[in-house]
Design a protein around this motif. Structure first.
Motif, PDB file in Angstrom:
ATOM      1  N   ARG A  32      -1.708 -10.776  -9.890  1.00  0.00           N
ATOM      2  CA  ARG A  32      -0.937  -9.563  -9.659  1.00  0.00           C
ATOM      3  C   ARG A  32      -1.873  -8.432  -9.260  1.00  0.00           C
ATOM      4  O   ARG A  32      -2.996  -8.339  -9.746  1.00  0.00           O
ATOM      5  CB  ARG A  32      -0.172  -9.162 -10.934  1.00  0.00           C
ATOM      6  N   ILE A  33      -1.435  -7.550  -8.356  1.00  0.00           N
ATOM      7  CA  ILE A  33      -2.234  -6.409  -7.984  1.00  0.00           C
ATOM      8  C   ILE A  33      -2.313  -5.457  -9.172  1.00  0.00           C
ATOM      9  O   ILE A  33      -1.306  -5.115  -9.794  1.00  0.00           O
ATOM     10  CB  ILE A  33      -1.611  -5.704  -6.765  1.00  0.00           C
ATOM     11  N   ASP A  34      -3.529  -5.031  -9.504  1.00  0.00           N
ATOM     12  CA  ASP A  34      -3.757  -4.194 -10.681  1.00  0.00           C
ATOM     13  C   ASP A  34      -3.040  -2.857 -10.519  1.00  0.00           C
ATOM     14  O   ASP A  34      -3.097  -2.222  -9.471  1.00  0.00           O
ATOM     15  CB  ASP A  34      -5.267  -3.960 -10.850  1.00  0.00           C
ATOM     16  N   ASN A  35      -2.380  -2.400 -11.559  1.00  0.00           N
ATOM     17  CA  ASN A  35      -1.570  -1.190 -11.512  1.00  0.00           C
ATOM     18  C   ASN A  35      -2.301   0.029 -12.046  1.00  0.00           C
ATOM     19  O   ASN A  35      -1.705   1.073 -12.225  1.00  0.00           O
ATOM     20  CB  ASN A  35      -0.276  -1.404 -12.318  1.00  0.00           C
ATOM     21  N   LYS A  36      -3.606  -0.095 -12.289  1.00  0.00           N
ATOM     22  CA  LYS A  36      -4.350   1.001 -12.907  1.00  0.00           C
ATOM     23  C   LYS A  36      -4.803   2.044 -11.893  1.00  0.00           C
ATOM     24  O   LYS A  36      -5.339   3.097 -12.285  1.00  0.00           O
ATOM     25  CB  LYS A  36      -5.582   0.446 -13.617  1.00  0.00           C
ATOM     26  N   PHE A  37      -4.604   1.798 -10.606  1.00  0.00           N
ATOM     27  CA  PHE A  37      -5.174   2.654  -9.574  1.00  0.00           C
ATOM     28  C   PHE A  37      -4.272   3.851  -9.268  1.00  0.00           C
ATOM     29  O   PHE A  37      -3.069   3.823  -9.479  1.00  0.00           O
ATOM     30  CB  PHE A  37      -5.414   1.852  -8.303  1.00  0.00           C
ATOM     31  N   GLU A  38      -4.903   4.906  -8.746  1.00  0.00           N
ATOM     32  CA  GLU A  38      -4.182   6.133  -8.413  1.00  0.00           C
ATOM     33  C   GLU A  38      -3.269   5.944  -7.213  1.00  0.00           C
ATOM     34  O   GLU A  38      -2.203   6.553  -7.119  1.00  0.00           O
ATOM     35  CB  GLU A  38      -5.200   7.245  -8.131  1.00  0.00           C
ATOM     36  N   TYR A  39      -3.714   5.110  -6.259  1.00  0.00           N
ATOM     37  CA  TYR A  39      -2.916   4.809  -5.077  1.00  0.00           C
ATOM     38  C   TYR A  39      -2.573   3.323  -5.069  1.00  0.00           C
ATOM     39  O   TYR A  39      -3.367   2.483  -5.506  1.00  0.00           O
ATOM     40  CB  TYR A  39      -3.680   5.139  -3.790  1.00  0.00           C
ATOM     41  N   ASP A  40      -1.414   3.001  -4.538  1.00  0.00           N
ATOM     42  CA  ASP A  40      -1.042   1.591  -4.385  1.00  0.00           C
ATOM     43  C   ASP A  40      -1.743   0.972  -3.180  1.00  0.00           C
ATOM     44  O   ASP A  40      -2.179  -0.174  -3.222  1.00  0.00           O
ATOM     45  CB  ASP A  40       0.479   1.458  -4.218  1.00  0.00           C
ATOM     46  N   ILE A  41      -1.844   1.749  -2.118  1.00  0.00           N
ATOM     47  CA  ILE A  41      -2.344   1.233  -0.841  1.00  0.00           C
ATOM     48  C   ILE A  41      -3.213   2.285  -0.166  1.00  0.00           C
ATOM     49  O   ILE A  41      -2.875   3.474  -0.180  1.00  0.00           O
ATOM     50  CB  ILE A  41      -1.178   0.887   0.114  1.00  0.00           C
ATOM     51  N   ALA A  42      -4.303   1.849   0.458  1.00  0.00           N
ATOM     52  CA  ALA A  42      -5.097   2.713   1.332  1.00  0.00           C
ATOM     53  C   ALA A  42      -5.172   2.056   2.704  1.00  0.00           C
ATOM     54  O   ALA A  42      -5.526   0.880   2.812  1.00  0.00           O
ATOM     55  CB  ALA A  42      -6.497   2.931   0.775  1.00  0.00           C
ATOM     56  N   VAL A  43      -4.817   2.793   3.736  1.00  0.00           N
ATOM     57  CA  VAL A  43      -4.897   2.319   5.116  1.00  0.00           C
ATOM     58  C   VAL A  43      -6.135   2.944   5.744  1.00  0.00           C
ATOM     59  O   VAL A  43      -6.252   4.171   5.803  1.00  0.00           O
ATOM     60  CB  VAL A  43      -3.641   2.689   5.920  1.00  0.00           C
ATOM     61  N   ILE A  44      -7.051   2.111   6.210  1.00  0.00           N
ATOM     62  CA  ILE A  44      -8.351   2.573   6.699  1.00  0.00           C
ATOM     63  C   ILE A  44      -8.397   2.457   8.214  1.00  0.00           C
ATOM     64  O   ILE A  44      -8.336   1.355   8.765  1.00  0.00           O
ATOM     65  CB  ILE A  44      -9.481   1.739   6.066  1.00  0.00           C
ATOM     66  N   SER A  60       8.112   2.078   2.152  1.00  0.00           N
ATOM     67  CA  SER A  60       8.318   1.434   0.855  1.00  0.00           C
ATOM     68  C   SER A  60       8.234   2.409  -0.316  1.00  0.00           C
ATOM     69  O   SER A  60       8.426   2.027  -1.463  1.00  0.00           O
ATOM     70  CB  SER A  60       7.283   0.322   0.657  1.00  0.00           C
ATOM     71  N   LYS A  61       7.903   3.684  -0.003  1.00  0.00           N
ATOM     72  CA  LYS A  61       7.846   4.745  -1.020  1.00  0.00           C
ATOM     73  C   LYS A  61       6.799   4.468  -2.091  1.00  0.00           C
ATOM     74  O   LYS A  61       6.961   4.825  -3.252  1.00  0.00           O
ATOM     75  CB  LYS A  61       9.225   4.958  -1.661  1.00  0.00           C
ATOM     76  N   GLU A  62       5.704   3.830  -1.704  1.00  0.00           N
ATOM     77  CA  GLU A  62       4.595   3.648  -2.623  1.00  0.00           C
ATOM     78  C   GLU A  62       3.598   4.787  -2.441  1.00  0.00           C
ATOM     79  O   GLU A  62       3.688   5.575  -1.498  1.00  0.00           O
ATOM     80  CB  GLU A  62       3.935   2.292  -2.368  1.00  0.00           C
ATOM     81  N   ARG A  63       2.622   4.863  -3.327  1.00  0.00           N
ATOM     82  CA  ARG A  63       1.594   5.904  -3.242  1.00  0.00           C
ATOM     83  C   ARG A  63       0.561   5.441  -2.220  1.00  0.00           C
ATOM     84  O   ARG A  63      -0.188   4.505  -2.468  1.00  0.00           O
ATOM     85  CB  ARG A  63       0.944   6.122  -4.606  1.00  0.00           C
ATOM     86  N   VAL A  64       0.535   6.115  -1.068  1.00  0.00           N
ATOM     87  CA  VAL A  64      -0.257   5.650   0.069  1.00  0.00           C
ATOM     88  C   VAL A  64      -1.370   6.647   0.373  1.00  0.00           C
ATOM     89  O   VAL A  64      -1.158   7.865   0.361  1.00  0.00           O
ATOM     90  CB  VAL A  64       0.629   5.457   1.313  1.00  0.00           C
ATOM     91  N   LEU A  65      -2.557   6.116   0.662  1.00  0.00           N
ATOM     92  CA  LEU A  65      -3.703   6.908   1.088  1.00  0.00           C
ATOM     93  C   LEU A  65      -4.042   6.522   2.520  1.00  0.00           C
ATOM     94  O   LEU A  65      -4.189   5.336   2.829  1.00  0.00           O
ATOM     95  CB  LEU A  65      -4.906   6.639   0.181  1.00  0.00           C
TER      96      LEU A  65
END
Length: 454
Positions: A32-44, A60-65
């Motif tokens: 499972r993807i760890d849920n401890k992070f400030e952002y769900d996804i970072a697009v580089i 998807s309304k996730e926390r995106v960087l």
């Protein structure tokens, strides 16, 4: 020495587990993807593919960087001044307003995201040599900041072996074991992505992992928006699959364009040929005709395998010929415009030419390496007055030093010649009158009176 273990399952599919040390079968549930992070996804990398990925993740309304080293590129995205569709600009603005999207040029922020999606471009020079420096720089940034528990997904089309060379091996030098501490996968964006999310869920997502657990972590991440997956046996197989798909599309497009041109010269209705051949899909894959191969992945992709093959002393003459043929296709469109206007007693210089549909494919909003944009540039160079109509883009679009206006009501342009470039499902052609001359580059608009096939 790398060790690969192939395990034949009940369905006859191979699973690959590769830790770089010894054979090791993946056991247990998918990670499972760890849920401890400030952002769900970072697009580089916020080029054409990166921004489209950013847009899709914002839905998807996730926390995106969103990360890009260029401050000016970040400003373009945040201000809505990039050449995006109206829908994409609107959704990105909404995500920023709802504080679901953060844009940054600080690489340290990447350590705060559960999933890192690398989308940087690999441009090709005029000599057709890919430039991998943006990808190397991006992978270097990622490797330097990642920590255990993160998933790295490389989406950039590149040469076979790049993900292992630029991510896996450097991670191991940091004593972070891919497949155990960190998951690494290659999963490029599917070609011909529709503006409609509902249509995209039926497009298989290609996924390959350094280990089986890496691959399944990526599958689980993309799984909330994708119904189908095209799993491969490892990173290199996935990278080569993407290159083969791009190469096949390039050859198919070139062949279709050649037959279309032959039919036009021989006065054979190519739209009937196209319809007939597509009814026999047991014999051939589906064919479409148009103004050339478009899209970042499908125009740049073939050069990765050509460049890599040439470095090993290999020649791919069929693919090389197809690339050259597709590259000439926009010029062939302009040549056709000249001939049709001459028959009308006009010259291209000072004539008004309206392009209908700029997107690379029907029902998409992708302008990356668009043949439509190149056709407009060539028409402008020839002295024509150019406008466009595409309900995905408001315009104006800047080509060199010229701004080309979009016309919501295309009849207002008063065109001497209309070129139908992309046939979106909901395009309205009812405004075309009996006196308008239309060059049909889609071979689909058979109901138009003064229609001339490309």
């Amino acid at each position: 020495m790398m060790t690969v273990l192939n395990i034949r399952g009940k369905l006859g599919l191979s699973e690959v587990v590769d830790t770089g040390d010894s054979p090791q079968e993946f056991v247990g549930e998918n990670p499972r993807i760890d849920n401890k992070f400030e952002y769900d996804i970072a697009v580089i990398g916020l080029g054409p593919v990166g921004v489209r990925t950013l847009h899709n993740q914002c839905i998807s309304k996730e926390r995106v960087l969103g990360f890009d080293a260029s401050e000016s590129r970040l400003a373009e995205v945040s201000s809505g001044s990039m050449s995006l569709s109206l829908l994409e600009n609107k959704r990105i603005a909404h995500a920023m307003g709802a504080q679901l999207l953060t844009l940054t040029a600080d690489p340290e922020e990447l350590a705060k995201a559960a999933v890192l999606i690398i989308c940087v471009p690999t441009p090709v020079s005029e000599a057709n040599v890919p430039d991998y420096s943006p990808l190397r720089d991006a992978c270097g940034l990622v490797v330097n900041v990642v920590s255990p528990g993160q998933l790295i997904v490389q989406t950039t089309t590149t040469y076979a072996g790049a993900t292992r060379e630029l991510i896996v091996e450097p991670l191991r030098n940091r004593t972070l074991v891919p497949g155990i501490d960190i998951h690494v996968a290659f999963s490029p964006e599917p070609a011909n992505v529709s503006i409609s999310q509902q249509k995209n869920i039926h497009v298989p997502r290609l996924v390959g992992g350094y280990t089986t657990s890496c691959r399944e972590a990526a599958v689980e991440f993309f799984g909330h928006g994708v119904f189908k997956f095209q799993r491969t046996y490892g990173l290199e197989a996935a990278e080569m699959t993407k290159l083969f798909e791009a190469a096949f599309h390039t050859v198919k497009t070139a062949l279709t364009s050649e037959f279309a041109q032959a039919c036009t010269e021989l006065d054979v209705p190519f739209e009937e040929v196209l319809e007939s051949v597509n009814l026999n899909l047991d014999a051939v894959a589906g064919f479409t005709a148009g103004s050339g191969a478009g899209g970042y992945e499908l125009t740049i992709g073939p050069h990765h395998i050509l460049n890599q093959s040439q470095a090993h002393g290999l020649q791919l003459p069929v693919l090389e010929a197809a690339v050259k043929s597709n590259k000439h296709r926009p010029a062939a469109v302009v040549e056709r415009c000249v001939r049709v206007l001459v028959d009308l007693g006009k010259e291209l210089s000072d004539s008004k030419v309206l392009i209908i549909g700029l997107s690379n494919y029907p029902d998409t909003a992708d302008l990356s390496n668009s043949p439509g944009l190149e056709i407009m540039s060539l028409l402008l160079e020839a002295g024509a007055h150019v406008g466009f109509h595409d309900h995905h883009f408001a315009g104006p679009i800047t080509l060199g030093d010229t701004h080309v206006s979009g016309y919501p009501n295309p009849h207002d342009f008063g065109a001497d010649l209309i070129f139908l470039n992309t046939a979106h499902s909901h395009v309205d052609l009812s405004w075309i009158s009996m006196t308008d001359t239309v060059i049909d580059g889609t071979y689909r608009a058979t109901g138009i009176l003064n229609r001339v096939p490309l």
